[in-house]
Scaffold this active site. Structure first.
Site, mmCIF file in Angstrom:
data_model
loop_
_atom_site.group_PDB
_atom_site.id
_atom_site.type_symbol
_atom_site.label_atom_id
_atom_site.label_comp_id
_atom_site.label_asym_id
_atom_site.label_seq_id
_atom_site.Cartn_x
_atom_site.Cartn_y
_atom_site.Cartn_z
ATOM 1 N N GLU A 247 0.862 -1.242 0.024
ATOM 2 C CA GLU A 247 0.005 -0.081 0.076
ATOM 3 C C GLU A 247 0.910 1.317 0.028
ATOM 4 O OE1 GLU A 247 -3.059 -0.307 3.037
ATOM 5 O OE2 GLU A 247 -3.734 1.536 2.525
ATOM 6 N N LEU A 342 3.246 29.614 -8.457
ATOM 7 C CA LEU A 342 3.774 30.182 -9.488
ATOM 8 C C LEU A 342 2.538 30.607 -10.494
ATOM 9 C CD1 LEU A 342 6.788 28.215 -9.870
ATOM 10 C CD2 LEU A 342 6.619 30.297 -9.008
#
Ligand SMILES: Cc1cc2nc3c(=O)[nH]c(=O)nc-3n(C[C@H](O)[C@H](O)[C@H](O)COP(=O)(O)OP(=O)(O)OC[C@H]3O[C@@H](n4cnc5c(N)ncnc54)[C@H](O)[C@@H]3O)c2cc1C
Length: 382
Positions: A247, A342
């Site tokens: 997992e 950004l």
């Protein structure tokens, strides 16, 4: 920049990765508003995944699976991360649940469940977490008490991926409520026409809006004793610990795919948008931020590559599996956050992929073992 070619991507795995990328774009991302609104992805999409061979890739062919290695599964999850949408609960259904059946199931259990899981006709979930017990799994309260040839199951689970849509769940129960971890067992529960089983709320989350994440309750539900996983009661905790390593690689693969996509998207966006007479990318700060983010994404890919290769050789140490889950998800969240910055305001708008990736990423540090639990595992190995 040249793409990194991980050593676990042989030609077959790379081809599967491309197939998966097309599937996620066409079937999941393209319809995300619909999935978000209904907090569930239609069964048709699961059937398409099955048709394409994207489900149960590493389950033996005799049980309907792809007959590959876990690298084949991971290629699908990495592509899901790269698609920028983690709403399809495919990692649970295809990367986690079938391995419990394949590893601990009887021949009859394998034949009953695995072929339908591989086609997508049978959808599955895993029920560990309860309102009062998440990280501390041995504190679960759901009981399965023997009554003749049945167990009588009582208890409730929460945050269950695919919970409201699943046909079957691998349920973590206490067959001996007084025995702590030694009293934990795993039961296969058929949820179709299941007397005493009720789906509670389908939960409203910060991200992964299209995912079905649900509350489930079990009141005097009769489950045949033959649905126990393993040859004796009390093996559940060990079975869970053994499977959690895979997992953690799944989460790492998704995180790596997501980071790479976030950086690619942000390079393209900042090169296309103008401010102060030039592109955003021409601000040295923007270019340096992206240089740092790309470096982080690349070093994460290399570490993931190392961990996957170790796992394929059967040598992955649980502490390294914990490192890959902890480190890559921390970097996934940090890189995507920097990318959002950004973009400016557009990065906060859900019509942009980067905003959705930002929402989807946060929980990666929490589920599959909170990152603090990962640090505990690493610390114990020191
Ligand atoms: C979207 C989503 C999907 C999920 N899908 C599933 C699913 O399919 N099946 C399932 O069973 N569960 C699922 N979960 C549950 C998930 O695995 C748990 O949320 C997780 O294990 C943490 O448990 P908890 O939420 O009860 O937090 P708690 O156990 O209460 O922990 C809260 C916080 O305490 C701190 N903490 C806990 N333990 C330690 C420790 N040992 N050392 C230091 N700090 C610690 C950490 O900061 C942690 O985040 C899902 C959760 C979410 C949000």
């Amino acid at each position: 920049m040249k793409k990194y070619l991980p050593s676990w991507h042989d030609d077959e795995v790379s081809a599967l990765s491309e197939l998966a990328a097309g599937f996620f774009e066409r079937e999941v991302v393209a319809h995300n508003e619909k999935w978000d609104a209904q907090h569930r992805i239609d069964r048709e999409v699961w059937l398409k995944a099955g048709e394409l061979g994207l489900l149960c890739c590493s389950i033996p062919e005799e049980y309907g699976g792809g007959g590959g290695t876990f690298a084949h599964d991971l290629a699908v999850f990495e592509a899901q991360g790269y698609a920028g949408d983690l709403a399809l609960g495919i990692s649970v259904h295809s990367g986690i649940v079938p391995h419990y059946i394949a590893e601990y199931g009887t021949e009859e259990q394998k034949k009953t469940w695995l072929p339908g899981m591989a086609t997508g006709e049978i959808l599955t979930a895993i029920g560990m977490t309860e309102p009062g017990a998440g990280s501390d799994l041995k504190a679960i309260k759901t009981t399965a008490i023997r009554d003749g040839d049945d167990y009588i199951v009582n208890g409730s689970k929460t945050f269950i991926t695919n919970g409201a849509s699943a046909d079957m769940i691998v349920l973590v129960v206490k067959t001996d409520p007084k025995a702590g971890a030694k009293g934990v067992s795993l039961l296969i529960v058929d949820l179709r026409d299941c007397q005493g089983f009720v789906v509670g709320r389908v939960l409203d989350k910060v991200g992964q809006h299209g995912a079905d994440t649900s509350e489930l309750s079990f009141t005097d539900v009769r489950v045949p004793v033959s649905n126990l996983l393993g040859d004796a009661e009390g093996q559940g905790f060990g079975q869970l610990m053994a499977q959690l390593v895979q997992e953690r690689l799944i989460i790492g693969a998704q995180a790596s795919g997501a980071m790479n996509r976030a950086v690619q998207e942000t390079i393209a966006y900042t090169k296309s948008r103008q401010a102060f007479g030039h592109s955003l990318f021409e601000f040295q700060n923007t270019a340096f931020e992206l240089a740092e983010c790309q470096t982080i994404a690349r070093t994460c890919e290399v570490f993931l590559d190392h961990c996957i290769q170790s796992h394929l050789r059967g040598e992955l140490d649980p502490s390294e599996a914990a490192m890959v889950k902890y480190w890559l998800t921390e970097q996934q969240c940090a890189v995507i956050d920097r990318c959002v910055q950004l973009y400016g305001g557009y990065g906060y708008m859900r019509e942009y992929l980067i905003a959705r990736m930002y929402e989807d990423a946060r929980v990666q540090k929490i589920y599959a073992g909170a990152n603090e639990v990962m640090k505990g595992i690493i610390a114990k190995s020191l």
